[in-house]
Design a protein around this motif. Sequence first.
Motif, PDB file in Angstrom:
ATOM      1  N   ALA A   1       0.821  -1.216   0.000  1.00 19.77           N
ATOM      2  CA  ALA A   1       0.000   0.000   0.000  1.00 19.77           C
ATOM      3  C   ALA A   1       0.849   1.258   0.000  1.00 19.77           C
ATOM      4  O   ALA A   1       0.412   2.301  -0.492  1.00 19.77           O
ATOM      5  N   GLU A   2       2.077   1.184   0.533  1.00 19.59           N
ATOM      6  CA  GLU A   2       2.918   2.379   0.597  1.00 19.59           C
ATOM      7  C   GLU A   2       3.325   2.890  -0.787  1.00 19.59           C
ATOM      8  O   GLU A   2       3.762   4.038  -0.934  1.00 19.59           O
ATOM      9  N   PHE A   3       3.177   2.036  -1.825  1.00 23.74           N
ATOM     10  CA  PHE A   3       3.480   2.464  -3.186  1.00 23.74           C
ATOM     11  C   PHE A   3       2.297   3.133  -3.865  1.00 23.74           C
ATOM     12  O   PHE A   3       2.427   3.597  -5.001  1.00 23.74           O
ATOM     13  N   GLY A   4       1.177   3.172  -3.228  1.00 28.60           N
ATOM     14  CA  GLY A   4      -0.002   3.769  -3.831  1.00 28.60           C
ATOM     15  C   GLY A   4      -0.791   2.763  -4.653  1.00 28.60           C
ATOM     16  O   GLY A   4      -0.513   1.549  -4.625  1.00 28.60           O
ATOM     17  N   PRO A   5      -1.782   3.212  -5.404  1.00 31.90           N
ATOM     18  CA  PRO A   5      -2.625   2.300  -6.189  1.00 31.90           C
ATOM     19  C   PRO A   5      -1.810   1.517  -7.218  1.00 31.90           C
ATOM     20  O   PRO A   5      -0.997   2.093  -7.943  1.00 31.90           O
ATOM     21  N   TRP A   6      -2.044   0.216  -7.287  1.00 37.13           N
ATOM     22  CA  TRP A   6      -1.305  -0.593  -8.253  1.00 37.13           C
ATOM     23  C   TRP A   6      -1.643  -0.209  -9.685  1.00 37.13           C
ATOM     24  O   TRP A   6      -0.791  -0.319 -10.574  1.00 37.13           O
ATOM     25  N   GLN A   7      -2.873   0.267  -9.901  1.00 42.48           N
ATOM     26  CA  GLN A   7      -3.261   0.653 -11.258  1.00 42.48           C
ATOM     27  C   GLN A   7      -2.387   1.792 -11.777  1.00 42.48           C
ATOM     28  O   GLN A   7      -2.045   1.836 -12.964  1.00 42.48           O
ATOM     29  N   THR A   8      -2.011   2.713 -10.881  1.00 41.30           N
ATOM     30  CA  THR A   8      -1.164   3.831 -11.294  1.00 41.30           C
ATOM     31  C   THR A   8       0.204   3.332 -11.759  1.00 41.30           C
ATOM     32  O   THR A   8       0.724   3.773 -12.791  1.00 41.30           O
TER      33      THR A   8
END
Length: 298
Positions: free
Chosen positions: A55-62
Motif C-alpha cells: 500500500a505504501e506504493f499507492g494504487p497498483w493501477q497507477t
Amino acid sequence: MSRSRELSDAAWARIESLMPVASARGGRPFQDHRRVVEAIIWRYRVGSPWRDLPAEFGPWQTAWKRHRRFSEDGTWDKIHAELLRDADEGEGIDWQVSVDSTINRAHQHATNLPRSTGGSSNYRNLRVEPADHAIGRSRGGLSTKIHQLVDGRGLPLVVAVSPGQSGDAPMFPLLMSHLRVERAGLGRPRTRPDAVRGDKAYSSRAIRSHLRSRGITAVIPEPADQAGHRKRRGSRGGRPPAFDADSYRGRNVIERGFCGTKQWRGLATRYDKLAIVYRGAAVLRAITLWLTRLGDTP
C-alpha cells in the motif's frame, strides 16, 4: 533505507529531470514519479502480481498504467540513452561489445491473449506490440527471448525481445540498427563499436559481411559444418575467417550480465501479457545497472 526504497537519492536525482512532466495525450501533470518508479522496480524485482503491490506504493493501477505508458512512449529508452551518453562522456563504455540472448519461461498469466502464430512478426519498431506478443513455443514450452548488445563490461546498450523459438542471427541487424549513443558535445552519435563478440549462432556470411563493410572486427568462431563446407569447395571456398581467441574470452561478460538481469524475478519469468511492457522492464533493469556503474547505486 527501507526495504521498499528501491532508488538512492543520488540515483533519483540523476533521472528525475528526465521523467515526463505530463502525458503527451494531455491531462493533469504527473505526480509522485519516484514512488511509482520504485513501485515498478519492486514489482519486477520480487515478481509479484501488480495487485499485490504494498500500500505504501499507492494504487497498483497507477504503477501499471505508468509503466505501460513509459514503455510505449519511449520514456525508459530516453533515460537509458541519456545514461549511455553520460557514460560515454566519462569513457565508461567499453566498445568491445558482445551479443547474445537468454530464454525465459512465460507464465500462464502471460499467455492468455490471442496471438498470431502463423508467421513472423515485425520487430523493427521495438515499441510496437507484435502480433505474437513475442511469445513462442520452444523445447521448454511457451517462452520469450531477451536479446542484448552489451559493452565490454556487460552492461546493456540495446535491448529487444522475440519469441523463444526464434533464432539469434536474424535479430542481429535489428540490434545493430538501434545501437546509437549520443555525444555530450558536437558530433554525430556513435553507432559503430570497435569489435563484436558473438558465439557460433552469429557466424553467417551476411553478418560477417555487414561487420566488414562497416570496419567492425568480427570476433565470432566458425562452426564445424561451415568450415567443412568451405574446405570442400577448395579455393572457391575462400580463406577461413579471422578469429581472435584471446578477445573471444571476453564474451562471457554477456552471460554474467544476463545473471544480473535475471536477479529481477519478473524478468527471469515473464508474467506480462504484452511484449512492450516486458521489454520496458528489461530496459528499466538496464537503467538501474547503468546507475550503479555511474556511481548512483540504486
